[in-house]
Design an enzyme around this catalytic site. Structure first.
Site, PDB file in Angstrom:
ATOM      1  N   HIS A  83       0.813  -1.212   0.000  1.00  0.00           N
ATOM      2  CA  HIS A  83       0.000   0.000   0.000  1.00  0.00           C
ATOM      3  C   HIS A  83       0.854   1.273   0.000  1.00  0.00           C
ATOM      4  O   HIS A  83       1.981   1.275   0.464  1.00  0.00           O
ATOM      5  CB  HIS A  83      -0.891   0.035   1.246  1.00  0.00           C
ATOM      6  N   TYR A 118       1.702   1.469  13.340  1.00  0.00           N
ATOM      7  CA  TYR A 118       2.050   2.423  12.296  1.00  0.00           C
ATOM      8  C   TYR A 118       1.957   3.830  12.862  1.00  0.00           C
ATOM      9  O   TYR A 118       0.995   4.151  13.547  1.00  0.00           O
ATOM     10  CB  TYR A 118       1.018   2.418  11.164  1.00  0.00           C
TER      11      TYR A 118
END
Length: 155
Positions: free
Chosen positions: A36, A106
């Protein structure tokens, strides 16, 4: 102990120091997520760590004109080595999960935007994921191969 972010250390290394969003994902063994990226005007720098379990974290350069365009690299992140991976803008990102209930954290420089989300198929760049029968989400199975991407990232 994992210290995924320290502003003074990041600043001393010349790295980005302002992050707008954090995400914690729990995954099952044999899952592959990615690859991604988020496009312009809000591309994301990501700082990735593995708080529990073990992953193979993968980045692919999608910056046109880069000497490493379309090349990938991988890193083992786990709760024992406490490594943190800094992923600059223009690199697609994904990972393979090697242990049940793995927790990946993240930190992202821009807030997620579904309209700007992009990705390339996990199996289109020759990554050696290390999983015999991977579990891939429908969304990730439907991503386009790297050879069909029209990247707006410039080196």
């Amino acid at each position: 102990m994992i210290k995924p972010y320290h502003s003074g250390r990041f600043k001393a290394l010349g790295l980005h120091t302002k992050y707008d969003e954090e995400l914690v994902v729990t995954s099952a063994k044999d899952v592959i997520r990615g690859l991604h990226f988020q496009g312009h005007p809000l591309p994301q720098i990501k700082v990735i760590s593995c708080a529990k379990g073990k992953i193979l974290d993968v980045v692919v350069d999608i910056r046109k004109g880069s000497p490493t365009y379309a090349k990938w690299d991988s890193f083992i992140l786990d709760s024992e080595n406490s490594y943190v991976l800094y992923v600059p803008e223009g690199l697609a990102h994904g990972y393979a999960v090697f242990e049940e209930n793995t927790i990946v954290c993240y930190r992202m420089s821009n807030i997620f935007s579904a309209e700007l989300e992009g990705g390339i198929r996990w199996d289109s760049v020759g990554v050696e994921w290390g999983i015999e029968s991977p579990v891939i989400s429908e969304r990730d199975r439907n991503l386009i191969p790297l050879c069909d991407i029209d990247s707006k990232f410039i080196y």
